[in-house]
Design an enzyme around this catalytic site. Structure first.
Site, PDB file in Angstrom:
ATOM      1  N   THR A  78       0.840  -1.195   0.000  1.00 18.38           N
ATOM      2  CA  THR A  78       0.000   0.000   0.000  1.00 18.38           C
ATOM      3  C   THR A  78       0.874   1.242   0.000  1.00 18.38           C
ATOM      4  OG1 THR A  78      -1.886   1.071   1.097  1.00 18.38           O
ATOM      5  CG2 THR A  78      -0.199   0.117   2.524  1.00 18.38           C
ATOM      6  N   TYR A  79       0.330   2.329  -0.521  1.00 16.00           N
ATOM      7  CA  TYR A  79       1.082   3.590  -0.574  1.00 16.00           C
ATOM      8  C   TYR A  79       0.128   4.742  -0.300  1.00 16.00           C
ATOM      9  CZ  TYR A  79      -0.909   4.118  -5.271  1.00 16.00           C
ATOM     10  OH  TYR A  79      -1.771   4.238  -6.335  1.00 16.00           O
ATOM     11  N   ASP A 131      -4.612  -3.583  -2.705  1.00 12.97           N
ATOM     12  CA  ASP A 131      -5.657  -2.930  -1.915  1.00 12.97           C
ATOM     13  C   ASP A 131      -6.764  -2.320  -2.757  1.00 12.97           C
ATOM     14  OD1 ASP A 131      -4.355  -0.711  -2.942  1.00 12.97           O
ATOM     15  OD2 ASP A 131      -3.694   0.080  -0.997  1.00 12.97           O
ATOM     16  N   ASP A 132      -6.635  -2.320  -4.091  1.00  8.01           N
ATOM     17  CA  ASP A 132      -7.678  -1.708  -4.916  1.00  8.01           C
ATOM     18  C   ASP A 132      -8.528  -2.728  -5.662  1.00  8.01           C
ATOM     19  OD1 ASP A 132      -5.645  -2.517  -6.597  1.00  8.01           O
ATOM     20  OD2 ASP A 132      -5.536  -0.653  -7.728  1.00  8.01           O
ATOM     21  N   GLU A 146       4.667 -11.420 -12.360  1.00  6.99           N
ATOM     22  CA  GLU A 146       4.159 -12.663 -11.777  1.00  6.99           C
ATOM     23  C   GLU A 146       5.015 -13.857 -12.199  1.00  6.99           C
ATOM     24  OE1 GLU A 146       0.812  -9.712 -12.249  1.00  6.99           O
ATOM     25  OE2 GLU A 146       2.444 -10.470 -13.512  1.00  6.99           O
TER      26      GLU A 146
END
Length: 322
Positions: A70-71, A182-183, A268
């Site tokens: 997260t930022y 987180d989105d 990935e």
């Protein structure tokens, strides 16, 4: 119920044989069998129903380690609140929240403390050379690399936690590791799909890659290809939200991590190539026919009115946390 237990009188004349007795006996036997069946059904109705199968106790479940980079940005708290409330519905879960910062921020520390989740709070700053420059689109450089690798380091050796659980899982712990930005939007079902991963499990991700969904193609229970439009020849053309890795496998491969220099779309693959052959991937979500995670993005808020008020000295109170 009337049973015929004795011969009935025959009304035929003298000297004429009576052939009515066998059919009457057969009819009586049928009635007796029906009566017995009715008695059995009535007994079944009176019998209490069997107790439902009990789900495993939470302590018996493998732990899901959810890694979230997260930022700081205007929507950060809103995104983390939404994700934390989804995670709170999942038993036996440990949230590894890693800030892109020199140290813990009050906003994130307070949110974690209030979440009720078992968590570990980590922080590592993305090097300047890897950060997006002004005006660059988000896809130019891989993001969250340092943060995800920091979480992997903690799982393997511990140390450096700035809040929450300090010690990594002990050797032999059953668990699975999932990288949850987180989105995104997550169904609670997704976490139960991944919980029993033996190596690397996979599933579709909705609203990604310019398609309604991207994901593995499965035949006879095996992954035979991938539904994707962009660079389908990548070693693992999957989204970050589309796979989970068993904890024992990650611990057994200490050199496996994300490569910050990987070409676009290969982040990935830079991890998975160290862990598994594409043919050994474990399809989940009904053989990859159900979408349980969506690559959503919160629209960046327009602050034109806020900026205008700030120029007038009437901006929103900065002490109110948004």
């Amino acid at each position: 119920m009337l049973w015929f237990s004795a011969p009935l009188p025959c009304f035929l004349g003298p000297g004429q044989p009576c052939d009515c007795l066998p059919p009457l006996r057969a009819a009586a036997e049928q009635l007796r069998q029906k009566d017995l069946r009715i008695s059995q059904l009535q007994a079944d109705l009176r019998r209490p129903p069997p107790a439902p199968a009990q789900p495993p106790e939470p302590e018996a479940l493998p732990t899901i380690y959810v890694v979230t980079p997260t930022y700081a940005r205007l929507v950060q708290k809103a995104e983390l609140v939404r994700l934390s409330q989804t995670l709170s519905l999942v038993p036996r879960l440990h949230w590894l929240l890693v800030e892109d910062a020199e140290g813990p921020t009050p906003l994130v520390s307070g949110l974690l403390a209030a979440s009720g989740l078992l968590f570990t709070h980590l922080a590592v700053l993305t090097p300047k050379a890897q950060r997006l420059r002004e005006g660059e689109p988000g896809w130019v450089r891989p993001r969250g690399v340092e943060q995800r690798n920091r979480a992997l380091d903690w799982l393997r050796s511990g140390g450096g936690a700035v809040g929450g659980e300090k010690d990594p899982p002990p050797a032999g712990t059953r668990g699975v590791v999932y990288f949850a930005d987180d989105d995104n939007t997550y169904s609670r079902e997704l976490f139960e799909e991944m919980r029993w991963t033996r190596g690397v499990s996979v599933w579709p991700v909705g609203l990604v890659g310019g398609l309604r969904f991207e994901g593995p193609r499965v035949q006879d229970g095996r992954v035979v290809g991938f539904h994707t439009a962009w660079e389908p020849n990548r070693p693992f053309p999957v989204d970050m939200a589309g796979f989970a890795v068993s904890l024992p496998l990650l611990l057994a491969k200490p050199s496996a991590q994300f490569d910050a220099t990987a070409p676009r779309g290969h982040l990935e693959s830079s991890l998975l190539s160290h862990l598994v052959d594409p043919k050994a991937l474990e399809p989940r979500a009904a053989n990859c026919t159900r979408v349980l995670v969506w690559h959503t993005r919160t629209e960046k808020p327009k602050m034109k009115q806020e900026e205008q008020l700030q120029r007038q000295g009437r901006g929103s109170d900065p002490a109110v946390e948004v």
